[in-house]
Motif scaffolding. Structure first.
Motif, PDB file in Angstrom:
ATOM      1  N   LYS A   1       0.732  -0.947  -0.025  1.00  0.00           N
ATOM      2  CA  LYS A   1      -0.301  -0.177   0.197  1.00  0.00           C
ATOM      3  C   LYS A   1       1.271   1.027  -0.054  1.00  0.00           C
ATOM      4  N   SER A   2       2.041   1.280   0.903  1.00  0.00           N
ATOM      5  CA  SER A   2       2.916   2.241   0.843  1.00  0.00           C
ATOM      6  C   SER A   2       3.038   2.810   0.008  1.00  0.00           C
ATOM      7  N   ILE A   3       3.687   2.053  -0.726  1.00  0.00           N
ATOM      8  CA  ILE A   3       4.424   1.518  -2.198  1.00  0.00           C
ATOM      9  C   ILE A   3       4.191   2.374  -3.747  1.00  0.00           C
ATOM     10  N   ILE A   4       2.312   1.579  -3.325  1.00  0.00           N
ATOM     11  CA  ILE A   4       1.297   2.168  -4.588  1.00  0.00           C
ATOM     12  C   ILE A   4       1.428   3.787  -4.420  1.00  0.00           C
ATOM     13  N   SER A   5       0.992   4.346  -2.943  1.00  0.00           N
ATOM     14  CA  SER A   5       1.371   5.520  -2.720  1.00  0.00           C
ATOM     15  C   SER A   5       2.844   6.443  -2.911  1.00  0.00           C
ATOM     16  N   LEU A   6       3.700   5.065  -2.751  1.00  0.00           N
ATOM     17  CA  LEU A   6       5.318   6.673  -3.232  1.00  0.00           C
ATOM     18  C   LEU A   6       5.094   6.530  -4.315  1.00  0.00           C
ATOM     19  N   ALA A   7       4.616   5.727  -5.376  1.00  0.00           N
ATOM     20  CA  ALA A   7       4.869   5.290  -6.952  1.00  0.00           C
ATOM     21  C   ALA A   7       3.471   6.613  -7.541  1.00  0.00           C
ATOM     22  N   SER A   8       2.573   6.304  -7.365  1.00  0.00           N
ATOM     23  CA  SER A   8       1.946   7.653  -7.335  1.00  0.00           C
ATOM     24  C   SER A   8       2.285   9.082  -7.403  1.00  0.00           C
ATOM     25  N   ASP A   9       2.736   9.008  -6.054  1.00  0.00           N
ATOM     26  CA  ASP A   9       2.843  10.951  -5.781  1.00  0.00           C
ATOM     27  C   ASP A   9       4.257  10.848  -6.931  1.00  0.00           C
ATOM     28  N   GLU A  10       4.784   9.858  -7.103  1.00  0.00           N
ATOM     29  CA  GLU A  10       6.250  10.764  -8.104  1.00  0.00           C
ATOM     30  C   GLU A  10       5.482  10.421  -9.167  1.00  0.00           C
ATOM     31  N   MET A  11       5.049   9.878  -9.670  1.00  0.00           N
ATOM     32  CA  MET A  11       4.614   9.426 -10.856  1.00  0.00           C
ATOM     33  C   MET A  11       4.259  11.182 -11.832  1.00  0.00           C
ATOM     34  N   THR A  12       3.160  11.457 -10.369  1.00  0.00           N
ATOM     35  CA  THR A  12       2.404  12.944 -10.730  1.00  0.00           C
ATOM     36  C   THR A  12       2.851  14.279 -10.052  1.00  0.00           C
ATOM     37  N   ARG A  13       3.964  14.050  -9.216  1.00  0.00           N
ATOM     38  CA  ARG A  13       4.102  15.534  -8.479  1.00  0.00           C
ATOM     39  C   ARG A  13       4.139  16.697  -9.803  1.00  0.00           C
ATOM     40  N   SER A  14       5.300  16.403 -10.704  1.00  0.00           N
ATOM     41  CA  SER A  14       4.926  17.269 -11.215  1.00  0.00           C
ATOM     42  C   SER A  14       4.043  17.634 -12.781  1.00  0.00           C
ATOM     43  N   LYS A  15       3.691  18.360 -12.860  1.00  0.00           N
ATOM     44  CA  LYS A  15       2.560  18.397 -13.772  1.00  0.00           C
ATOM     45  C   LYS A  15       3.114  18.202 -15.305  1.00  0.00           C
ATOM     46  N   GLU A  16       4.293  19.172 -15.534  1.00  0.00           N
ATOM     47  CA  GLU A  16       5.005  19.044 -16.744  1.00  0.00           C
ATOM     48  C   GLU A  16       5.094  17.036 -16.843  1.00  0.00           C
ATOM     49  N   VAL A  17       5.697  17.015 -18.032  1.00  0.00           N
ATOM     50  CA  VAL A  17       6.183  15.482 -18.352  1.00  0.00           C
ATOM     51  C   VAL A  17       7.249  15.145 -18.374  1.00  0.00           C
ATOM     52  N   VAL A  18       8.098  14.353 -17.154  1.00  0.00           N
ATOM     53  CA  VAL A  18       9.249  13.992 -17.368  1.00  0.00           C
ATOM     54  C   VAL A  18       9.557  12.805 -17.833  1.00  0.00           C
ATOM     55  N   PRO A  19       9.524  12.001 -18.570  1.00  0.00           N
ATOM     56  CA  PRO A  19       9.467  10.681 -19.386  1.00  0.00           C
ATOM     57  C   PRO A  19      10.387   9.482 -18.013  1.00  0.00           C
ATOM     58  N   ASP A  20      11.634   9.761 -18.124  1.00  0.00           N
ATOM     59  CA  ASP A  20      11.835   8.790 -17.540  1.00  0.00           C
ATOM     60  C   ASP A  20      12.109   8.955 -15.727  1.00  0.00           C
ATOM     61  N   TRP A  21      11.798   9.484 -15.175  1.00  0.00           N
ATOM     62  CA  TRP A  21      11.036  10.119 -13.555  1.00  0.00           C
ATOM     63  C   TRP A  21       9.737   9.380 -13.835  1.00  0.00           C
ATOM     64  N   GLN A  22       9.155   9.842 -14.493  1.00  0.00           N
ATOM     65  CA  GLN A  22       7.768   9.287 -14.100  1.00  0.00           C
ATOM     66  C   GLN A  22       7.189   8.130 -14.723  1.00  0.00           C
ATOM     67  N   GLN A  23       7.866   7.454 -15.825  1.00  0.00           N
ATOM     68  CA  GLN A  23       8.048   5.858 -16.509  1.00  0.00           C
ATOM     69  C   GLN A  23       8.541   4.925 -15.561  1.00  0.00           C
ATOM     70  N   ALA A  24       9.804   5.593 -14.697  1.00  0.00           N
ATOM     71  CA  ALA A  24       9.894   4.382 -13.726  1.00  0.00           C
ATOM     72  C   ALA A  24       8.875   4.333 -12.492  1.00  0.00           C
ATOM     73  N   ALA A  25       8.880   5.304 -12.035  1.00  0.00           N
ATOM     74  CA  ALA A  25       7.135   5.089 -10.942  1.00  0.00           C
ATOM     75  C   ALA A  25       6.166   4.708 -11.477  1.00  0.00           C
ATOM     76  N   SER A  26       5.551   4.850 -13.244  1.00  0.00           N
ATOM     77  CA  SER A  26       4.542   3.855 -13.891  1.00  0.00           C
ATOM     78  C   SER A  26       4.738   2.804 -13.788  1.00  0.00           C
ATOM     79  N   ASN A  27       6.155   2.423 -14.329  1.00  0.00           N
ATOM     80  CA  ASN A  27       6.586   0.709 -14.048  1.00  0.00           C
ATOM     81  C   ASN A  27       6.181  -0.454 -12.571  1.00  0.00           C
ATOM     82  N   ILE A  28       6.703   0.577 -11.679  1.00  0.00           N
ATOM     83  CA  ILE A  28       6.129   0.428 -10.344  1.00  0.00           C
ATOM     84  C   ILE A  28       4.664  -0.659 -10.049  1.00  0.00           C
ATOM     85  N   LEU A  29       3.688   1.224 -10.358  1.00  0.00           N
ATOM     86  CA  LEU A  29       2.468   0.473 -10.417  1.00  0.00           C
ATOM     87  C   LEU A  29       1.968  -0.809 -10.627  1.00  0.00           C
TER      88      LEU A  29
END
Length: 913
Positions: A84-112
């Motif tokens: 549950k905590s990993i889901i929350s962390l990955a979701s936050d990492e993926m959407t923290r920046s409103k701009e698209v930052v592919p490497d960072w957000q893709q890595a978080a998406s892959n966790i989900l």
């Protein structure tokens, strides 16, 4: 636990390294720790990210990738609170920046996505909280939904109806190209997942799901994509929309799809002109056609003309096998033709056959590709069109282009597998194959890299004829005895070898099965030309024709004789028994050539024939290498100077250099091919030494023969043939100068033999073996001293190889002592089983095994070799590998215990001199 914490923290800090290899090593090391303590390591990764919110993106990415790796490999062992905590962390990492930052957000998406493979409900609860009606979602929220539908079809499809309902209003809100792209991509993935779910309902959690569950939402989405986004100026969006439309077409209601076909297909075809990449368009078009055919579309026929023209243009495009999309595009276009053939067989076949009449090379090649595909894939539909196709194929058969001919051969192969060759006119297709088995070599190297050379086409036809002979059983009565007709006409002479090989297979099978069709009445009109050269009342004439064939092309001799062996009972009732007694297949022919050249007084003719033999021989064939050597050796009896000169010239020729192959492909002649040519040359020198006049050969052995053998003998592959040549030298010297002085020159080359060669050498003939006091294997002690410590090498493969070498060396020594090839020494035969013991890393086992090995060496080693062995082992005491030093010590100790007294006597004897 403290050590784990320190190591993990150190690795997390090291994840910031700019070197990608260091980052990869960090991920691997963290994964190793995570597999042991999943929750603990994951918690530390989370804490690290939380406590360092300003980490550079690259550092965060490595840590997020590490979390994904651990979750992916240990999803079952991770506790639910941690999930549950990993889901929350990955979701936050993926959407923290409103701009698209592919490497960072893709890595978080892959966790989900990784977590979603087991905990789909928890993931969807989190994702849907960020996928709300009326609000344009984050790019990677949509991307994650698309990825989840791929990775967990059964988990995601039940959510997709609701997801599609929420997504539809968002499509109208998407103005930016990247959002249009991600929505289109997601719709494509959703559609593919639904189709996979429906295709496997027996495995699905909810078997009541139906296509019409999604039809209205899919059509509403299609309406926006097709009418608005497909017209985008951005090629990437057009292709993604096209791909989505293809997948969505299967989920649309039949009436809606029928309504759209008159607009949809022209729009898809127009994309070919707007985009340089065609694979996605063809794939999507294929899906649309599949959906249309499946629902029995009535309006599809109105689009047929434009479809066939566009698809034919595509199938005529060159295929670049180094560029996979061009290959995929070609295959998708062929699938389109198959789909249309099922609904409109007559119109489609007529279209393709009319295109065959086009003289344009590309057009014919494309049409032949379609024809071949239809023959293979639409068997029942093509059944009534066989005679029409047989008649139509004649036109491209007459084409001068080898590219077109190559496609014709492929079509003929397909036709053969589907019963065309048994029909009237099928014999012309067989003739075409045979005709091109007889092609001469290409005179000029082609400029066009796509050009098909005569050599390549000839090889293809050889292979096709063999394939038809061996894999299409019902063709046996078509090819036998038809292929016999092509053996004697001069225009098919180059095809002798493949023809004979096929006839051997066919004839042998019929003969063994005692089939009546095996018997050929040679007296019938129309069969006489089969035997015009090969059949007469005398057996000698049959031989003469085979030799004539052989002299014209060395490679045809063996199969010609083998075929005559199969046909022997047809030729004469008594021929079979006589054959077995008198005709050894290939060597006989070379001996005939050698004897013939012996009697020839024209040196230019001899030189030309020797050149022909060496250049045209199949050096990869062991029997042919030996035959060539025999023939050249016999020739040397009368033409020693010319033969040695020709061998020396051949040894310096391009045959021994890496160069482009005869097929003009972008690859070099490999080392194996060169080794085979070297083997032939070495064997030739041995036979020359054996057959040349005694008064001429002895003074040529050292300079002209041993020097040349030494120059070419440099690898394990040549070991056997070199020893065979040396054996012939030995026979020659024994016959011509049987004194110890004469023999010494033969063994000058022996010290050059590599010690690591594994195969046992060929034996010396029993009556020619030298006694040990004449010539000794004086390198044995030195070689054993070098090799034996390696039996304790840290690398198991080295240990095993060392035992193999020692085993071989001891058998070489036994040959010197006069033992025959089939002699098995009990002590030496105890060595191979030691290899298994050497696999044990335990030092005590290794040293005990070394001691056992030494006892065998000690038993077989000649007395005069002991000193050399001992001094070599002294060098082994300072080996760079500690294990080998210890082994040398053990071997010395065992050796001195077993042979110490004899060694003392030997040293005392040495001091006297």
């Amino acid at each position: 636990m403290l050590i784990l914490t320190k190591v993990t923290l150190a690795l997390l800090d090291a994840a910031n390294d700019k070197d990608s290899e260091v980052q990869e090593q960090v991920r691997k090391s963290m994964l190793t720790l995570g597999k042991q303590q999943s929750d603990r390591v994951l918690a530390m990764c989370q804490d690290y990210l939380t406590k360092h919110p300003k980490l550079v993106v690259s550092h965060r990415v490595v840590i997020l990738q590490t979390i994904e790796l651990i979750v992916g490999s240990r999803i079952e062992e991770i506790s639910y609170p941690r999930i549950k905590s990993i889901i929350s962390l990955a979701s936050d990492e993926m959407t923290r920046s409103k701009e698209v930052v592919p490497d960072w957000q893709q890595a978080a998406s892959n966790i989900l996505v990784a977590v979603g493979n087991k905990h789909i409900n928890d993931i969807m609860e989190e994702i849907l909280s960020k996928f709300q009606p009326g609000v344009l979602p984050h790019f990677f929220v949509v991307q994650t939904l698309a990825s989840l539908s791929d990775s967990n079809v059964y988990g995601m499809v039940p959510f997709l109806n609701a997801v599609l309902g929420t997504m539809l209003p968002m499509l109208c809100m998407a103005k930016q190209d990247n959002m249009k792209w991600v929505f289109s991509s997601a719709l494509c993935h959703f559609s593919d997942s639904i189709l996979e779910y429906l295709a496997n309902l027996d495995k699905a959690p909810d078997p009541t799901v139906r296509k019409d569950t999604f039809s209205s939402e899919i059509y509403a989405a299609y309406d926006i994509l097709f009418n608005n986004w497909l017209q985008s100026r951005e090629p990437k969006i057009r292709l993604t929309v096209a791909e989505a439309v293809g997948s969505m077409s299967h989920l649309m209601a039949s009436d809606k799809l029928e309504e759209q076909i008159p607009k949809l297909i022209p729009a898809m075809l127009s994309l070919y002109k707007k985009n340089s990449e065609h694979y996605i368009i063809s794939k999507s078009l294929c899906q649309v056609l599949d959906a249309s055919v499946n629902m029995g579309s009535r309006v599809l026929e109105t689009q047929l003309d434009s479809l066939l023209v566009a698809l034919h243009q595509q199938v005529c495009c060159p295929i670049d096998y180094s560029n996979p999309p061009t290959v995929k595009n070609h295959n998708e276009v062929l699938r389109c033709f198959s789909l249309l053939a099922n609904s409109f067989p007559d119109r489609l076949v007529m279209f393709v056959l009319q295109k065959l009449e086009n003289s344009n090379e590309r057009s014919r090649m494309g049409s032949l590709a379609v024809l071949r595909h239809l023959i293979n894939s639409s068997t029942s539909m093509m059944e009534t069109k066989k005679l029409l196709i047989l008649a139509s194929i004649r036109q491209p058969m007459a084409d001068h282009s080898n590219k077109v001919k190559k496609r014709v051969v492929q079509v003929i192969s397909a036709m053969a597998h589907h019963g065309y060759l048994e029909l009237e006119g099928g014999d012309l297709l067989v003739r075409f194959i045979v005709q091109h088995c007889a092609l001469p070599d290409t005179i000029q190297k082609p400029i066009d890299p796509e050009e098909v050379t005569n050599e390549a086409l000839r090889t293809m036809c050889d292979n096709t004829l063999h394939l038809l002979t061996t894999t299409v059983g019902r063709l046996a009565d078509v090819l036998w005895p038809m292929l016999l007709y092509y053996l004697t006409p001069p225009q098919f002479s180059n095809a002798t070898s493949p023809l004979c090989k096929s006839l051997i297979v066919l004839g042998s099978k019929k003969r063994n099965n005692q089939e009546a069709s095996f018997n050929i009445d040679f007296t019938q009109q129309g069969r006489r030309k089969i035997i015009s050269h090969t059949h007469t009342h005398t057996h000698t004439h049959t031989h003469t024709h085979c030799i004539a064939i052989y002299l014209k092309d060395v490679g045809h001799g063996a199969p010609s004789l083998s075929l005559l062996s199969v046909l022997s009972v047809n030729i004469h009732p008594s021929a079979d028994i006589l054959w077995e007694k008198e005709i050894p297949p290939l060597l006989f022919l070379y001996q005939c050539i050698g004897v013939t050249l012996q009697q020839c007084y024209n040196k230019e003719v001899v030189k030309k024939q020797l050149q022909e033999i060496l250049l045209t021989a199949r050096h990869s064939d062991t029997i042919e290498r030996e035959g060539v050597a025999m023939g050249i050796g016999l020739c040397a009896n009368s033409h020693l100077e010319g033969t040695l000169a020709k061998l020396d010239e051949f040894g310096k020729s391009d045959a021994f250099k890496k160069s482009p192959s005869i097929f003009n492909l972008l690859k070099e002649r490999n080392d194996v091919e060169i080794e085979k040519v070297k083997s032939t040359l070495i064997l030739c020198y041995g036979q020359v030494a054996l057959n040349a006049p005694p008064e001429q050969i002895l003074n040529r052995i050292d300079h002209d023969i041993l020097r040349c053998i030494s120059k070419h003998f440099n690898t394990k592959a040549l070991y056997r043939d070199t020893l065979a040549a040396l054996q012939e030298l030995l026979k020659s010297v024994l016959a011509k100068d049987p004194t110890p002085d004469g023999l010494q020159s033969v063994f000058k080359v022996r010290p050059e033999l590599p010690a690591s060669l594994a195969p046992s050498p060929p034996p010396l003939e029993q009556d020619l073996v030298l006694s040990n006091n004449m010539v000794s294997f004086h390198n044995l002690g030195a070689l054993l001293g070098r090799l034996s410590p390696r039996c304790s090498d840290p690398h198991p493969a080295v240990r095993t190889a060392a035992v193999d070498c020692i085993y071989t060396l001891l058998y070489i020594q036994l040959r010197y002592e006069g033992f025959s090839l089939d002699y098995k020494d009990e002590a030496v035969e105890s060595l191979p089983p030691l290899k298994e013991k050497l696999e044990n890393p335990d030092h005590s086992v290794l040293y005990k095994t070394c001691s056992d090995l030494t006892k065998v060496m000690s038993k077989r080693l000649p007395q005069q070799q002991l000193t050399t062995l001992v001094f070599m082992l002294f060098e082994g005491l300072v080996d760079s590998q500690t294990n080998c030093c210890r082994a040398a010590s053990v071997i010395l100790n065992t050796l001195l215990k077993n042979r110490g007294a004899g060694l003392q006597e030997l040293w005392q004897w040495d001091r006297r001199f």
